[in-house]
Design a protein around this motif. Structure first.
Motif, PDB file in Angstrom:
ATOM      1  N   GLN A  66       0.806  -1.228   0.000  1.00 40.89           N
ATOM      2  CA  GLN A  66       0.000   0.000   0.000  1.00 40.89           C
ATOM      3  C   GLN A  66       0.841   1.281   0.000  1.00 40.89           C
ATOM      4  N   LYS A  67       2.023   1.224  -0.598  1.00 40.86           N
ATOM      5  CA  LYS A  67       2.890   2.401  -0.668  1.00 40.86           C
ATOM      6  C   LYS A  67       3.273   2.680  -2.119  1.00 40.86           C
ATOM      7  N   GLU A  68       3.010   3.901  -2.567  1.00 34.00           N
ATOM      8  CA  GLU A  68       3.316   4.243  -3.952  1.00 34.00           C
ATOM      9  C   GLU A  68       4.808   4.167  -4.235  1.00 34.00           C
ATOM     10  N   GLU A  69       5.634   4.537  -3.271  1.00 29.90           N
ATOM     11  CA  GLU A  69       7.071   4.500  -3.516  1.00 29.90           C
ATOM     12  C   GLU A  69       7.547   3.079  -3.817  1.00 29.90           C
ATOM     13  N   ASN A  70       6.897   2.085  -3.194  1.00 28.06           N
ATOM     14  CA  ASN A  70       7.233   0.697  -3.488  1.00 28.06           C
ATOM     15  C   ASN A  70       6.802   0.308  -4.898  1.00 28.06           C
ATOM     16  N   GLN A  71       5.685   0.870  -5.338  1.00 29.08           N
ATOM     17  CA  GLN A  71       5.222   0.581  -6.694  1.00 29.08           C
ATOM     18  C   GLN A  71       6.177   1.165  -7.731  1.00 29.08           C
ATOM     19  N   ILE A  72       6.634   2.367  -7.483  1.00 26.76           N
ATOM     20  CA  ILE A  72       7.558   3.004  -8.428  1.00 26.76           C
ATOM     21  C   ILE A  72       8.868   2.214  -8.506  1.00 26.76           C
ATOM     22  N   LYS A  73       9.342   1.743  -7.361  1.00 22.75           N
ATOM     23  CA  LYS A  73      10.547   0.904  -7.352  1.00 22.75           C
ATOM     24  C   LYS A  73      10.311  -0.375  -8.143  1.00 22.75           C
ATOM     25  N   ALA A  74       9.134  -0.968  -7.972  1.00 21.49           N
ATOM     26  CA  ALA A  74       8.814  -2.211  -8.669  1.00 21.49           C
ATOM     27  C   ALA A  74       8.768  -1.990 -10.177  1.00 21.49           C
ATOM     28  N   VAL A  75       8.166  -0.888 -10.598  1.00 24.81           N
ATOM     29  CA  VAL A  75       8.078  -0.588 -12.032  1.00 24.81           C
ATOM     30  C   VAL A  75       9.479  -0.433 -12.613  1.00 24.81           C
ATOM     31  N   ARG A  76      10.344   0.273 -11.899  1.00 22.93           N
ATOM     32  CA  ARG A  76      11.722   0.451 -12.385  1.00 22.93           C
ATOM     33  C   ARG A  76      12.460  -0.893 -12.434  1.00 22.93           C
ATOM     34  N   SER A  77      12.167  -1.751 -11.492  1.00 24.73           N
ATOM     35  CA  SER A  77      12.775  -3.087 -11.509  1.00 24.73           C
ATOM     36  C   SER A  77      12.287  -3.881 -12.719  1.00 24.73           C
ATOM     37  N   PHE A  78      11.002  -3.793 -13.007  1.00 25.35           N
ATOM     38  CA  PHE A  78      10.450  -4.491 -14.168  1.00 25.35           C
ATOM     39  C   PHE A  78      11.064  -3.955 -15.467  1.00 25.35           C
ATOM     40  N   ILE A  79      11.266  -2.637 -15.526  1.00 25.57           N
ATOM     41  CA  ILE A  79      11.904  -2.047 -16.707  1.00 25.57           C
ATOM     42  C   ILE A  79      13.314  -2.608 -16.871  1.00 25.57           C
ATOM     43  N   ALA A  80      14.045  -2.679 -15.762  1.00 26.05           N
ATOM     44  CA  ALA A  80      15.414  -3.209 -15.803  1.00 26.05           C
ATOM     45  C   ALA A  80      15.438  -4.676 -16.232  1.00 26.05           C
ATOM     46  N   GLN A  81      14.387  -5.406 -15.868  1.00 24.39           N
ATOM     47  CA  GLN A  81      14.299  -6.820 -16.249  1.00 24.39           C
ATOM     48  C   GLN A  81      13.939  -7.000 -17.719  1.00 24.39           C
ATOM     49  N   GLY A  82      13.463  -5.937 -18.346  1.00 22.32           N
ATOM     50  CA  GLY A  82      13.084  -6.016 -19.751  1.00 22.32           C
ATOM     51  C   GLY A  82      11.811  -6.807 -19.995  1.00 22.32           C
ATOM     52  N   VAL A  83      10.830  -6.675 -19.094  1.00 24.70           N
ATOM     53  CA  VAL A  83       9.574  -7.394 -19.264  1.00 24.70           C
ATOM     54  C   VAL A  83       8.853  -6.919 -20.521  1.00 24.70           C
ATOM     55  N   ASP A  84       7.880  -7.701 -20.969  1.00 21.01           N
ATOM     56  CA  ASP A  84       7.123  -7.356 -22.176  1.00 21.01           C
ATOM     57  C   ASP A  84       6.016  -6.346 -21.898  1.00 21.01           C
ATOM     58  N   ALA A  85       5.557  -6.286 -20.666  1.00 21.02           N
ATOM     59  CA  ALA A  85       4.501  -5.337 -20.293  1.00 21.02           C
ATOM     60  C   ALA A  85       4.482  -5.202 -18.774  1.00 21.02           C
ATOM     61  N   ILE A  86       3.879  -4.122 -18.326  1.00 19.39           N
ATOM     62  CA  ILE A  86       3.751  -3.870 -16.889  1.00 19.39           C
ATOM     63  C   ILE A  86       2.290  -3.574 -16.567  1.00 19.39           C
ATOM     64  N   PHE A  87       1.755  -4.281 -15.579  1.00 18.53           N
ATOM     65  CA  PHE A  87       0.430  -3.999 -15.036  1.00 18.53           C
ATOM     66  C   PHE A  87       0.628  -3.243 -13.720  1.00 18.53           C
TER      67      PHE A  87
END
Length: 319
Positions: A66-87
């Motif tokens: 329930q913390k936006e800062e954790n979501q932003i970190k997760a999105v950046r991690s997904f970008i670094a992983q090179g995922v095909d899409a982010i939900f």
């Protein structure tokens, strides 16, 4: 490839449809989930895993607690992983421009689930899969007008401050109140979409309003807060569902149990299957270049005690 998905938000019915063929490599999708603040949220995560498995998609879930800062970190991690899409199921509506620009620059499409966001450039996300939360609040208000002939002092348990769904569910309910001069919201406060906080806030409302005797109804932005509020009403010596009417939103099993026991009066359903339509849109976009509508709207339906037992049985294994 065939798969089953829940298509009716009201009935959670299962239907067989044909999915577009995936590329040779399995799609990898990162999902930044808010957390598990409610039974509905846990069901959304469970359904997302089921829907990913049906399609052979590698779904990687990050719990933001329930913390936006954790979501932003997760999105950046997904970008670094090179995922095909982010939900993303966004905790709050604001503060997303920077990280979504990073995803766009990386050519990773973003799909929003359950909640919207406030951004100047809506090309930062592909689509949002969610209900009409304004209508949900309005449906709850319309039911209460009929139940009380438009004369009622209401206390309101709001969702998380800044969440689009909380803003919209309040907006819809407020519209009904504005049209009925003898209906008033006498107390309103965030219960943060959690059962414990809902109970705590409702206890304070009851103390402030003559032991609850000034309260006609409790409107909760989700069922979990309503369940907490019901407990507070019972502990005050009043009867929820009778002395204080209870109307809420989500449609989780516990609220149907409460209705069956006469302790709640109505719930407006929010389907937990946001991922199914999101995966469909993503596959069509990835394999055929089909751009989805900006808003994929899920269905909404109000339920009352007459179907409480059957609806509980229908939902108990999903939640």
């Amino acid at each position: 490839m065939t798969f089953h998905r829940i298509v009716a938000a009201a009935a959670l019915a299962v239907a067989t449809v044909t999915a577009p063929a995936l590329a040779a490599d399995k799609l990898v999708v990162g999902f930044s989930q808010i957390g598990s603040e409610s039974g509905w949220r846990a069901a959304e995560t469970k359904v997302a895993k089921m829907e990913a498995e049906k399609r052979g998609i590698d779904l990687r879930i990050s719990d933001a607690q329930q913390k936006e800062e954790n979501q932003i970190k997760a999105v950046r991690s997904f970008i670094a992983q090179g995922v095909d899409a982010i939900f993303i199921a966004p905790v709050v509506a604001t503060g997303w421009e920077s990280v979504l620009k990073e995803a766009k620059d990386a050519k990773i499409p973003v799909i929003l689930l359950d909640r919207g966001i406030d951004v100047k450039d809506d090309s930062l996300y592909l689509t949002v899969v969610r209900s009409d939360a304004v209508y949900e609040g309005q449906a709850a208000g319309d039911w209460l007008v009929k139940a009380t002939k438009g004369k009622c002092n209401v206390v309101e348990l709001q969702g998380t401050v800044g969440a689009s769904v909380a803003i919209d569910r309040k907006k819809g309910f407020d519209k009904v109140v504005a049209e009925n001069p003898q209906m008033k919201i006498i107390r309103t406060q965030s219960g943060d979409f959690t059962r414990a906080k809902g109970k705590e806030v409702m206890e304070s409302f009851i103390k402030a309003e003559n032991g609850g005797k000034n309260i006609c109804a409790m409107y909760a932005h989700n069922d979990d807060m309503a369940i907490g509020g019901i407990q507070a009403i019972k502990e005050s010596g009043l009867k929820p569902g009778k002395d204080i009417l209870v109307v809420s939103i989500d449609g989780v099993p516990d609220i149907f149990n409460a209705m069956a026991e006469g302790e709640a009066n109505a719930t407006v359903e929010l389907t937990p299957n946001m991922a199914g339509p999101a995966f469909d849109a993503l596959v069509a976009f990835k394999t055929g270049g089909k751009v989805p509508p900006k808003w994929i709207k899920t269905e909404t339906k109000l339920y009352q005690p007459d179907v409480a037992k059957s609806e509980y049985q229908r939902r108990k294994d999903l939640y």
